[in-house]
Design a protein around this motif. Structure first.
Motif, PDB file in Angstrom:
ATOM      1  N   THR A  88       0.834  -1.208   0.000  1.00 57.62           N
ATOM      2  CA  THR A  88       0.000   0.000   0.000  1.00 57.62           C
ATOM      3  C   THR A  88       0.866   1.254   0.000  1.00 57.62           C
ATOM      4  O   THR A  88       0.615   2.192  -0.758  1.00 57.62           O
ATOM      5  CB  THR A  88      -0.952   0.002   1.208  1.00 57.62           C
ATOM      6  OG1 THR A  88      -1.793  -1.155   1.118  1.00 57.62           O
ATOM      7  CG2 THR A  88      -1.802   1.251   1.244  1.00 57.62           C
ATOM      8  N   ALA A  89       1.890   1.269   0.835  1.00 54.72           N
ATOM      9  CA  ALA A  89       2.773   2.437   0.906  1.00 54.72           C
ATOM     10  C   ALA A  89       3.490   2.663  -0.423  1.00 54.72           C
ATOM     11  O   ALA A  89       3.637   3.811  -0.858  1.00 54.72           O
ATOM     12  CB  ALA A  89       3.783   2.267   2.028  1.00 54.72           C
ATOM     13  N   SER A 127       5.635   7.380  -4.177  1.00 49.12           N
ATOM     14  CA  SER A 127       6.440   7.026  -5.342  1.00 49.12           C
ATOM     15  C   SER A 127       7.938   6.952  -5.051  1.00 49.12           C
ATOM     16  O   SER A 127       8.680   6.280  -5.772  1.00 49.12           O
ATOM     17  CB  SER A 127       6.188   8.019  -6.480  1.00 49.12           C
ATOM     18  OG  SER A 127       6.579   9.328  -6.081  1.00 49.12           O
ATOM     19  N   ASP A 128       8.388   7.629  -4.002  1.00 50.68           N
ATOM     20  CA  ASP A 128       9.821   7.633  -3.702  1.00 50.68           C
ATOM     21  C   ASP A 128      10.210   6.672  -2.580  1.00 50.68           C
ATOM     22  O   ASP A 128      11.326   6.721  -2.076  1.00 50.68           O
ATOM     23  CB  ASP A 128      10.287   9.048  -3.362  1.00 50.68           C
ATOM     24  CG  ASP A 128       9.599   9.631  -2.139  1.00 50.68           C
ATOM     25  OD1 ASP A 128       8.526   9.120  -1.753  1.00 50.68           O
ATOM     26  OD2 ASP A 128      10.121  10.607  -1.582  1.00 50.68           O
ATOM     27  N   HIS A 137      10.345   6.546   6.145  1.00 53.36           N
ATOM     28  CA  HIS A 137       9.866   7.549   5.193  1.00 53.36           C
ATOM     29  C   HIS A 137       8.914   8.507   5.910  1.00 53.36           C
ATOM     30  O   HIS A 137       8.068   8.084   6.698  1.00 53.36           O
ATOM     31  CB  HIS A 137       9.144   6.852   4.036  1.00 53.36           C
ATOM     32  CG  HIS A 137       8.846   7.743   2.891  1.00 53.36           C
ATOM     33  ND1 HIS A 137       7.825   8.666   2.904  1.00 53.36           N
ATOM     34  CD2 HIS A 137       9.447   7.859   1.681  1.00 53.36           C
ATOM     35  CE1 HIS A 137       7.796   9.303   1.754  1.00 53.36           C
ATOM     36  NE2 HIS A 137       8.772   8.844   0.994  1.00 53.36           N
ATOM     37  N   ALA A 138       9.049   9.786   5.639  1.00 50.47           N
ATOM     38  CA  ALA A 138       8.212  10.807   6.279  1.00 50.47           C
ATOM     39  C   ALA A 138       6.727  10.557   6.022  1.00 50.47           C
ATOM     40  O   ALA A 138       5.884  10.874   6.866  1.00 50.47           O
ATOM     41  CB  ALA A 138       8.610  12.194   5.784  1.00 50.47           C
ATOM     42  N   GLY A 139       6.403   9.980   4.887  1.00 54.23           N
ATOM     43  CA  GLY A 139       5.008   9.731   4.538  1.00 54.23           C
ATOM     44  C   GLY A 139       4.379   8.547   5.244  1.00 54.23           C
ATOM     45  O   GLY A 139       3.162   8.358   5.162  1.00 54.23           O
ATOM     46  N   VAL A 171      13.321  11.347   4.397  1.00 57.71           N
ATOM     47  CA  VAL A 171      13.939  10.376   5.294  1.00 57.71           C
ATOM     48  C   VAL A 171      13.933  10.925   6.715  1.00 57.71           C
ATOM     49  O   VAL A 171      14.475  11.995   6.980  1.00 57.71           O
ATOM     50  CB  VAL A 171      15.383  10.043   4.861  1.00 57.71           C
ATOM     51  CG1 VAL A 171      16.035   9.082   5.843  1.00 57.71           C
ATOM     52  CG2 VAL A 171      15.392   9.458   3.448  1.00 57.71           C
ATOM     53  N   VAL A 172      13.308  10.180   7.612  1.00 56.35           N
ATOM     54  CA  VAL A 172      13.251  10.555   9.018  1.00 56.35           C
ATOM     55  C   VAL A 172      14.134   9.583   9.798  1.00 56.35           C
ATOM     56  O   VAL A 172      13.936   8.364   9.730  1.00 56.35           O
ATOM     57  CB  VAL A 172      11.810  10.495   9.564  1.00 56.35           C
ATOM     58  CG1 VAL A 172      11.775  10.834  11.046  1.00 56.35           C
ATOM     59  CG2 VAL A 172      10.902  11.421   8.763  1.00 56.35           C
ATOM     60  N   SER A 173      15.110  10.115  10.504  1.00 57.33           N
ATOM     61  CA  SER A 173      15.980   9.308  11.354  1.00 57.33           C
ATOM     62  C   SER A 173      15.435   9.342  12.766  1.00 57.33           C
ATOM     63  O   SER A 173      15.041  10.406  13.270  1.00 57.33           O
ATOM     64  CB  SER A 173      17.414   9.849  11.340  1.00 57.33           C
ATOM     65  OG  SER A 173      17.949   9.769  10.041  1.00 57.33           O
ATOM     66  N   MET A 174      15.410   8.172  13.392  1.00 60.17           N
ATOM     67  CA  MET A 174      14.878   8.060  14.745  1.00 60.17           C
ATOM     68  C   MET A 174      15.835   7.237  15.590  1.00 60.17           C
ATOM     69  O   MET A 174      16.610   6.426  15.065  1.00 60.17           O
ATOM     70  CB  MET A 174      13.501   7.378  14.722  1.00 60.17           C
ATOM     71  CG  MET A 174      12.481   8.090  13.859  1.00 60.17           C
ATOM     72  SD  MET A 174      10.870   7.275  13.842  1.00 60.17           S
ATOM     73  CE  MET A 174      10.193   7.902  15.399  1.00 60.17           C
TER      74      MET A 174
END
Length: 132
Positions: free
Chosen positions: A14-15, A20-21, A101-103, A125-128
């Motif tokens: 789904t994602a 798309s990225d 992914h931020a989305g 790109v979200v780093s956690m």
């Protein structure tokens, strides 16, 4: 190997259709499995969850995490993350890290609920991390 790839493909289907990225989460999975720690969750017949962990000195990186959507809402992702935390403690790691992914807002919300902190965002790109 096919069962792991199938699970990850289903987990991100789904994602991938909406973002798309979003990178291909199954690309290089054979080497990921060969070179890193991999744990699976199974029901009676199928792999329904996968987590790939990379040991980097005193940090355990979650390289991939996916739960088959037919099994979502059962706490499988949380249990796989708890297993990762247990592994990190066994290896005397100071933190867990991941990128997402931020989305993937529901995924990010799950991590935040489990005590993770967003430390950086670059593009999508979200780093956690989660300190131990």
């Amino acid at each position: 190997m096919a069962a792991i790839e199938s699970c990850l493909t289903a987990a991100y289907a789904t994602a991938r259709a909406e973002l798309s990225d979003l990178p291909d989460v199954t690309g290089g999975i054979a080497s990921d499995v060969a070179d890193n720690l991999v744990f699976v969750a199974e029901d009676e017949t199928n792999v329904i969850g996968v987590i790939v962990l990379v040991v980097r000195r005193d940090v355990l990186l979650i390289a991939n995490l996916g739960v088959d959507p037919t099994s979502s809402g059962q706490g499988i992702g949380g249990r796989l993350l708890a297993l990762a935390e247990d592994e990190a403690h066994k290896r005397n790691c100071r933190a867990l890290q991941l990128r997402t992914h931020a989305g993937l807002t529901a995924t990010r919300a799950m991590y935040l609920h489990l005590g993770w902190v967003e430390i950086e965002q670059s593009g999508n790109v979200v780093s956690m991390h989660k300190l131990l």
